[in-house]
Design a protein around this motif. Sequence first.
Motif, PDB file in Angstrom:
ATOM      1  N   ALA A 156       0.505  -1.183  -0.070  1.00  0.00           N
ATOM      2  CA  ALA A 156      -0.062  -0.338   0.425  1.00  0.00           C
ATOM      3  C   ALA A 156       0.552   1.020  -0.040  1.00  0.00           C
ATOM      4  O   ALA A 156       0.620   2.496  -0.459  1.00  0.00           O
ATOM      5  N   ALA A 157       1.976   1.548   0.569  1.00  0.00           N
ATOM      6  CA  ALA A 157       2.796   2.638   1.258  1.00  0.00           C
ATOM      7  C   ALA A 157       4.019   2.427  -0.771  1.00  0.00           C
ATOM      8  O   ALA A 157       3.437   3.698  -1.320  1.00  0.00           O
ATOM      9  N   GLY A 158       4.002   1.562  -1.094  1.00  0.00           N
ATOM     10  CA  GLY A 158       4.654   1.436  -2.698  1.00  0.00           C
ATOM     11  C   GLY A 158       3.593   1.936  -3.827  1.00  0.00           C
ATOM     12  O   GLY A 158       3.841   2.992  -4.088  1.00  0.00           O
ATOM     13  N   ARG A 159       2.690   1.408  -3.367  1.00  0.00           N
ATOM     14  CA  ARG A 159       0.755   1.932  -4.778  1.00  0.00           C
ATOM     15  C   ARG A 159       1.320   4.008  -4.784  1.00  0.00           C
ATOM     16  O   ARG A 159       1.185   3.971  -4.830  1.00  0.00           O
ATOM     17  N   THR A 160       1.165   4.218  -3.190  1.00  0.00           N
ATOM     18  CA  THR A 160       0.738   5.274  -2.516  1.00  0.00           C
ATOM     19  C   THR A 160       1.719   5.901  -3.038  1.00  0.00           C
ATOM     20  O   THR A 160       1.882   7.323  -3.608  1.00  0.00           O
ATOM     21  N   ARG A 161       2.652   6.270  -3.030  1.00  0.00           N
ATOM     22  CA  ARG A 161       4.372   6.813  -3.595  1.00  0.00           C
ATOM     23  C   ARG A 161       4.333   6.469  -4.518  1.00  0.00           C
ATOM     24  O   ARG A 161       4.172   7.982  -5.309  1.00  0.00           O
ATOM     25  N   VAL A 162       3.773   5.728  -6.041  1.00  0.00           N
ATOM     26  CA  VAL A 162       4.322   5.449  -7.212  1.00  0.00           C
ATOM     27  C   VAL A 162       3.202   5.776  -7.711  1.00  0.00           C
ATOM     28  O   VAL A 162       3.135   6.860  -9.064  1.00  0.00           O
ATOM     29  N   LEU A 163       1.832   5.485  -7.328  1.00  0.00           N
ATOM     30  CA  LEU A 163       0.596   6.160  -7.927  1.00  0.00           C
ATOM     31  C   LEU A 163      -0.053   7.194  -7.233  1.00  0.00           C
ATOM     32  O   LEU A 163      -1.618   7.539  -8.521  1.00  0.00           O
ATOM     33  N   GLY A 164      -0.608   7.221  -6.374  1.00  0.00           N
ATOM     34  CA  GLY A 164      -0.891   8.265  -5.780  1.00  0.00           C
ATOM     35  C   GLY A 164      -1.971   7.975  -4.775  1.00  0.00           C
ATOM     36  O   GLY A 164      -2.241   6.488  -4.948  1.00  0.00           O
TER      37      GLY A 164
ATOM     38  N   HIS B 160      -5.303   6.049  -5.966  1.00  0.00           N
ATOM     39  CA  HIS B 160      -5.633   5.131  -7.383  1.00  0.00           C
ATOM     40  C   HIS B 160      -6.037   4.425  -6.662  1.00  0.00           C
ATOM     41  O   HIS B 160      -6.613   4.108  -5.988  1.00  0.00           O
ATOM     42  N   THR B 161      -6.529   4.040  -8.004  1.00  0.00           N
ATOM     43  CA  THR B 161      -7.872   2.180  -7.860  1.00  0.00           C
ATOM     44  C   THR B 161      -6.456   1.093  -7.133  1.00  0.00           C
ATOM     45  O   THR B 161      -7.032   0.687  -6.224  1.00  0.00           O
ATOM     46  N   ASP B 162      -5.943   0.793  -7.846  1.00  0.00           N
ATOM     47  CA  ASP B 162      -4.567   0.217  -6.398  1.00  0.00           C
ATOM     48  C   ASP B 162      -4.466  -0.007  -6.088  1.00  0.00           C
ATOM     49  O   ASP B 162      -4.236  -0.918  -5.066  1.00  0.00           O
ATOM     50  N   THR B 163      -4.135   1.565  -5.388  1.00  0.00           N
ATOM     51  CA  THR B 163      -3.732   1.661  -4.068  1.00  0.00           C
ATOM     52  C   THR B 163      -5.347   1.481  -3.252  1.00  0.00           C
ATOM     53  O   THR B 163      -4.896   0.770  -2.087  1.00  0.00           O
ATOM     54  N   LEU B 164      -5.943   2.169  -3.063  1.00  0.00           N
ATOM     55  CA  LEU B 164      -7.062   1.173  -2.125  1.00  0.00           C
ATOM     56  C   LEU B 164      -7.489   0.314  -2.201  1.00  0.00           C
ATOM     57  O   LEU B 164      -7.965  -0.541  -1.454  1.00  0.00           O
ATOM     58  N   GLU B 165      -6.906  -0.498  -3.145  1.00  0.00           N
ATOM     59  CA  GLU B 165      -7.209  -1.976  -3.514  1.00  0.00           C
ATOM     60  C   GLU B 165      -6.396  -2.647  -2.285  1.00  0.00           C
ATOM     61  O   GLU B 165      -6.162  -3.428  -1.144  1.00  0.00           O
TER      62      GLU B 165
ATOM     63  N   HIS C 150      -5.099  -5.028   3.029  1.00  0.00           N
ATOM     64  CA  HIS C 150      -3.540  -4.689   4.435  1.00  0.00           C
ATOM     65  C   HIS C 150      -4.701  -4.850   5.323  1.00  0.00           C
ATOM     66  O   HIS C 150      -4.715  -5.474   6.461  1.00  0.00           O
ATOM     67  N   ALA C 151      -6.181  -4.150   5.126  1.00  0.00           N
ATOM     68  CA  ALA C 151      -7.222  -4.097   6.635  1.00  0.00           C
ATOM     69  C   ALA C 151      -7.571  -5.304   6.583  1.00  0.00           C
ATOM     70  O   ALA C 151      -7.253  -6.024   7.771  1.00  0.00           O
TER      71      ALA C 151
ATOM     72  N   ASP D 193     -11.163  -0.221  11.787  1.00  0.00           N
ATOM     73  CA  ASP D 193     -10.924   1.441  11.587  1.00  0.00           C
ATOM     74  C   ASP D 193     -10.132   1.253  10.503  1.00  0.00           C
ATOM     75  O   ASP D 193     -10.549   1.873   9.792  1.00  0.00           O
ATOM     76  N   LEU D 194      -9.145  -0.002   9.925  1.00  0.00           N
ATOM     77  CA  LEU D 194      -8.987   0.617   8.440  1.00  0.00           C
ATOM     78  C   LEU D 194     -10.010   0.722   6.977  1.00  0.00           C
ATOM     79  O   LEU D 194      -9.739   1.400   6.449  1.00  0.00           O
ATOM     80  N   PHE D 195     -11.128  -0.426   7.273  1.00  0.00           N
ATOM     81  CA  PHE D 195     -12.004  -0.438   6.463  1.00  0.00           C
ATOM     82  C   PHE D 195     -12.781   1.034   5.994  1.00  0.00           C
ATOM     83  O   PHE D 195     -12.990   1.080   5.294  1.00  0.00           O
ATOM     84  N   ALA D 196     -12.848   1.103   7.891  1.00  0.00           N
ATOM     85  CA  ALA D 196     -13.351   2.682   8.007  1.00  0.00           C
ATOM     86  C   ALA D 196     -13.260   3.808   7.247  1.00  0.00           C
ATOM     87  O   ALA D 196     -13.715   4.607   6.791  1.00  0.00           O
ATOM     88  N   THR D 197     -12.340   4.254   7.147  1.00  0.00           N
ATOM     89  CA  THR D 197     -11.395   4.776   6.609  1.00  0.00           C
ATOM     90  C   THR D 197     -10.898   4.843   4.899  1.00  0.00           C
ATOM     91  O   THR D 197     -11.450   5.955   4.560  1.00  0.00           O
ATOM     92  N   LEU D 198     -11.142   3.661   4.810  1.00  0.00           N
ATOM     93  CA  LEU D 198     -11.030   2.923   3.253  1.00  0.00           C
ATOM     94  C   LEU D 198     -12.486   3.249   2.908  1.00  0.00           C
ATOM     95  O   LEU D 198     -12.263   3.666   1.391  1.00  0.00           O
ATOM     96  N   VAL D 199     -13.793   2.843   3.009  1.00  0.00           N
ATOM     97  CA  VAL D 199     -14.884   4.199   3.188  1.00  0.00           C
ATOM     98  C   VAL D 199     -15.372   5.163   2.976  1.00  0.00           C
ATOM     99  O   VAL D 199     -15.783   4.746   1.111  1.00  0.00           O
ATOM    100  N   THR D 200     -14.551   5.854   3.367  1.00  0.00           N
ATOM    101  CA  THR D 200     -14.236   7.387   3.554  1.00  0.00           C
ATOM    102  C   THR D 200     -14.211   7.838   2.287  1.00  0.00           C
ATOM    103  O   THR D 200     -14.451   8.309   1.420  1.00  0.00           O
ATOM    104  N   ASP D 201     -12.448   7.073   1.580  1.00  0.00           N
ATOM    105  CA  ASP D 201     -11.644   7.662   1.041  1.00  0.00           C
ATOM    106  C   ASP D 201     -12.426   6.725  -0.664  1.00  0.00           C
ATOM    107  O   ASP D 201     -11.963   7.696  -1.587  1.00  0.00           O
ATOM    108  N   SER D 202     -13.027   6.102  -0.349  1.00  0.00           N
ATOM    109  CA  SER D 202     -13.713   5.382  -1.712  1.00  0.00           C
ATOM    110  C   SER D 202     -14.274   5.912  -2.569  1.00  0.00           C
ATOM    111  O   SER D 202     -14.603   5.578  -3.355  1.00  0.00           O
ATOM    112  N   THR D 203     -15.531   6.360  -1.366  1.00  0.00           N
ATOM    113  CA  THR D 203     -16.199   6.698  -1.790  1.00  0.00           C
ATOM    114  C   THR D 203     -16.094   8.136  -2.410  1.00  0.00           C
ATOM    115  O   THR D 203     -17.085   8.428  -3.351  1.00  0.00           O
TER     116      THR D 203
END
Length: 746
Positions: free
Chosen positions: A578-586, A589-594, A599-600, A614-624
Amino acid sequence: MGVGVLVEAGVRLAGRYKVIEQLGSGGMGEVWRCADPELQRDVAVKVLRESATSPEVLARFKREATIGARLRHPQITVVYDISRDGERLFIVMELLEGRSLAEQIAEAPDGLPVEKVIELAVQIVQGLGAAHDLGVVHRDLKPRNLVLHDGRVKICDFGIAWSVHSTTGLTTLGRPFGTPEYMAPEQWRAAARVDARCDLYALGCVLYAMLTGTPPFIGSYYELMGQHAAEVPRPLGEVRPGIPAELATLVQALLAKDPDDRPARAADVLAVLNAVSRLLAEREPDPGTDAGNDARSIIEAFVTQADAAGENGETDRARALLQAAVEVAIHALGPDHPYTLETRGIHAVLTGMAGNPAAARDLLAAVVADSARVLGADHPDTLDMRFGHARVAMDAGDPATARDLLAGLVTDRSRVSGADHPNTLSTRAVHAHCTGRAGDPASARDLFATLVADSTRVLGADHPDTLTNRGRHALWTGMAGDPARARDLFATLGADSTRVLGADHPDTLICRQNHADWTGVAGDPAGARDLFAALVTDSSRILGPDHPDTLDALKRHAECTGEAGDQASARDLFAALAAGRTRVLGPDHTDTLEARGIHAHWTGEAGDPVGARDLFATLVTDSTRILGADQVHTLAARIGHAHWTGGAGDSVRARDLFATLVTDSTRILGADHPDTLATRSGHAHATGHAGDPAAARDLFTALVTDNTRVLGARHPDTLAARDWLMQWEQQAAADSRPRRSWSWRL
């Protein structure tokens, strides 16, 4: 001075500019020649009429001044100042000593000399390009706004121009601005925003008028509206015979109704004008000169620009340039000329690369038919076009059609070129692959097995094509249901690829990844984990830690680690992914969210359900926020959140989350979608764990019925639902909680 002139000769505006003589007048105001004693020069001053001081007109007037002050180019009129004289607002501009292009056209009813038209057009396009580069669209380009000053063209009157940097538009929706004879179709629709291509349409109208003496359409306001929207102007070659075909084709492209069919940028138009200018300069007066060579030069200029655009990722622009090349070829060489057919084929391929493979397929089908008619069915170019047609059919999502097209092509290439010809072998390879993609992996496996033997015999065991075909044979062996055999084939291929190509060759790394994948599919997740661990290390060294292939290998390593029973390590590996995809893709990016979602999940599996929740709760907010509430990735994150909410001990909250999810999944995916059925299973579990085993029993009863109908009685999900139904039936009868822990899986 509400009537008559706004100022009088001899007065000084703002105590500085001495009025000399009137140069022109219009609905908004008057233009006067004035003397500027401070700088000792004459200037043009546009004075706004007092009766035209509505907020919109004032805004337009100030917009002309501010935009003009930003634009610094030899082909654009310079704006020096904006000021007031009492209640009178005025703009101080460069004084142009010359006549408008409209006056020159009026004196040449049969059109200006072609060389003069091209010379002036080059200057106009240079000015437009400078404005467009700064985000400014003129929106009222016409001969009256083009003045010849000291032998050079000057673009005037940016009063209704639009800038991408503005926060408000000046055009009132429903009321188009512009001059009817020169307005693009999208301006007639009163679109709130138009782009630079409307100026290029107007340029096409101006060129038409320069070449023929009149604009392409003439009529009343409403007649012009219909003509610009739907009618094709009379071909330039009919109005004025002898106009160079390349120039006529350019004007035709500029006058396309759809902005997407016009040249994309002023720079593209300039390149064609310069090429035409060079050709005219080099062209001999001998009437027997072969114009085909000139046409090829124009086409090659378009193709060169298209290649550059494609390399920069500008596939839409590349496609538009190739479309222009096709039009030049058809007009100058004829539709059946081999060079025209070749150009049409390239255009079709780029259409597919631009994201429209279905259109590319249809374009190539037409080219194949014409090539067979003109060149012959067995001509190499026809066979190549057939191969391209099959490839784009595959890209368009129609592998069965591609398979059938290639089957016929294999037969014909074997007959024409021989069974052992490299083109025949390569066609057989794509045919075998399409056969597998069309749903017949066993036949694909067998076709590749035969091809491997022939490729080894013809090209040699160590030839790159032989190695590639061995990899495809191994792939379809696994897809046909023999993962252990696929694993062994890839293991042997990996050793040979290392020996022939080298351990660090990209193909060797791909082979190793396939070997690891099929090791896991064959039931050895620990072995796959170890293979992927070594691959991640080598890929990071060879390609870099941020390379897509390295990140893909890291993902598979993490998955196999979890499947091998090491949930905590899987969690940590997915955190790194997740850290690598965040760094490379932002981060968005859909792959980062995946990666964050997986990870969650492994966070929960590693014994931290609260952390997973808690990780999924944050992910739901960001994905929405990023993808939307109804996107499948958002639904998957909500399932994970609901699941681990229950795993964290809040069964009532999990039940309610799953209930909402069932409703949304039914609406978005449909009642019979597998994800909807799985969500209903989670809802039923959470309902039972929330203290209502009878309701859980009833929910599972309905789910078993629907699973049986949709998935079949022997489907694993149906069998699992039956097992859970029995558990909750017993629990409802005993009216006590089941001993089985929360364990519903995503």
